[in-house]
Scaffold this motif. Structure first.
Motif, mmCIF file in Angstrom:
data_model
loop_
_atom_site.group_PDB
_atom_site.id
_atom_site.type_symbol
_atom_site.label_atom_id
_atom_site.label_comp_id
_atom_site.label_asym_id
_atom_site.label_seq_id
_atom_site.Cartn_x
_atom_site.Cartn_y
_atom_site.Cartn_z
ATOM 1 N N ARG A 66 0.880 -1.186 0.007
ATOM 2 C CA ARG A 66 0.120 -0.015 0.129
ATOM 3 C C ARG A 66 0.912 1.389 0.018
ATOM 4 O O ARG A 66 0.612 2.315 -0.430
ATOM 5 N N VAL A 67 2.112 1.055 0.484
ATOM 6 C CA VAL A 67 2.870 2.167 0.609
ATOM 7 C C VAL A 67 4.369 1.803 0.474
ATOM 8 O O VAL A 67 4.736 0.815 0.960
ATOM 9 N N GLU A 68 5.146 2.423 -0.176
ATOM 10 C CA GLU A 68 6.702 2.716 0.059
ATOM 11 C C GLU A 68 7.410 4.046 0.308
ATOM 12 O O GLU A 68 6.728 4.764 -0.149
ATOM 13 N N ILE A 69 8.240 3.790 1.078
ATOM 14 C CA ILE A 69 8.850 5.252 1.430
ATOM 15 C C ILE A 69 10.404 5.123 1.345
ATOM 16 O O ILE A 69 10.909 4.073 1.967
ATOM 17 N N GLN A 70 10.944 5.889 0.808
ATOM 18 C CA GLN A 70 12.340 6.110 0.664
ATOM 19 C C GLN A 70 12.891 7.422 1.289
ATOM 20 O O GLN A 70 12.208 8.442 1.374
ATOM 21 N N VAL A 71 13.721 7.095 2.267
ATOM 22 C CA VAL A 71 14.356 8.306 3.111
ATOM 23 C C VAL A 71 15.897 8.370 2.855
ATOM 24 O O VAL A 71 16.531 7.368 2.766
ATOM 25 N N THR A 72 16.252 9.692 2.803
ATOM 26 C CA THR A 72 17.736 9.823 3.036
ATOM 27 C C THR A 72 17.945 10.530 4.251
ATOM 28 O O THR A 72 17.484 11.433 4.832
ATOM 29 N N ALA A 73 19.021 9.910 4.912
ATOM 30 C CA ALA A 73 19.249 10.487 6.379
ATOM 31 C C ALA A 73 20.617 10.693 6.705
ATOM 32 O O ALA A 73 21.636 9.944 5.941
ATOM 33 N N LEU A 74 21.276 11.402 7.671
ATOM 34 C CA LEU A 74 22.646 11.545 8.012
ATOM 35 C C LEU A 74 22.856 10.225 8.906
ATOM 36 O O LEU A 74 22.001 9.604 9.645
ATOM 37 N N ALA A 75 24.140 9.685 8.746
ATOM 38 C CA ALA A 75 24.496 8.770 9.545
ATOM 39 C C ALA A 75 24.818 9.334 11.009
ATOM 40 O O ALA A 75 24.917 10.495 11.071
ATOM 41 N N GLY A 76 24.862 8.250 11.960
ATOM 42 C CA GLY A 76 24.764 8.801 13.178
ATOM 43 C C GLY A 76 26.125 9.141 13.624
ATOM 44 O O GLY A 76 27.203 9.855 13.086
#
Length: 76
Positions: A66-76
């Protein structure tokens, strides 16, 4: 909510978390579910750390999705 929980898990594996998300692309199988997705998103993402987000209707990889989500995040 399952997809958001999986994002939490994957971010943790990368040493990051949802507060470090820079952008998100949300793909919905049916744009009519936008309000439902948006409620889940708003409950999940911290109010003071909302990333830029785009949402669109798309044919997803598997009909059961029903949904796909792509995220771009900073590493920890």
């Amino acid at each position: 909510r399952q997809v958001l929980a999986e994002i939490d898990r994957l971010l943790a594996l990368a040493g990051s978390d949802k507060r470090r998300i820079l952008t998100a692309n949300v793909y919905l199988a049916d744009i009519g579910t936008f309000a439902e997705m948006n409620r889940a998103w708003d409950a999940w993402v911290p109010a003071d750390a909302k990333p830029a987000r785009a949402t669109t209707e798309a044919k997803l990889a598997t009909p059961a999705y029903r949904v796909e989500i792509q995220v771009t995040a900073l590493a920890g």
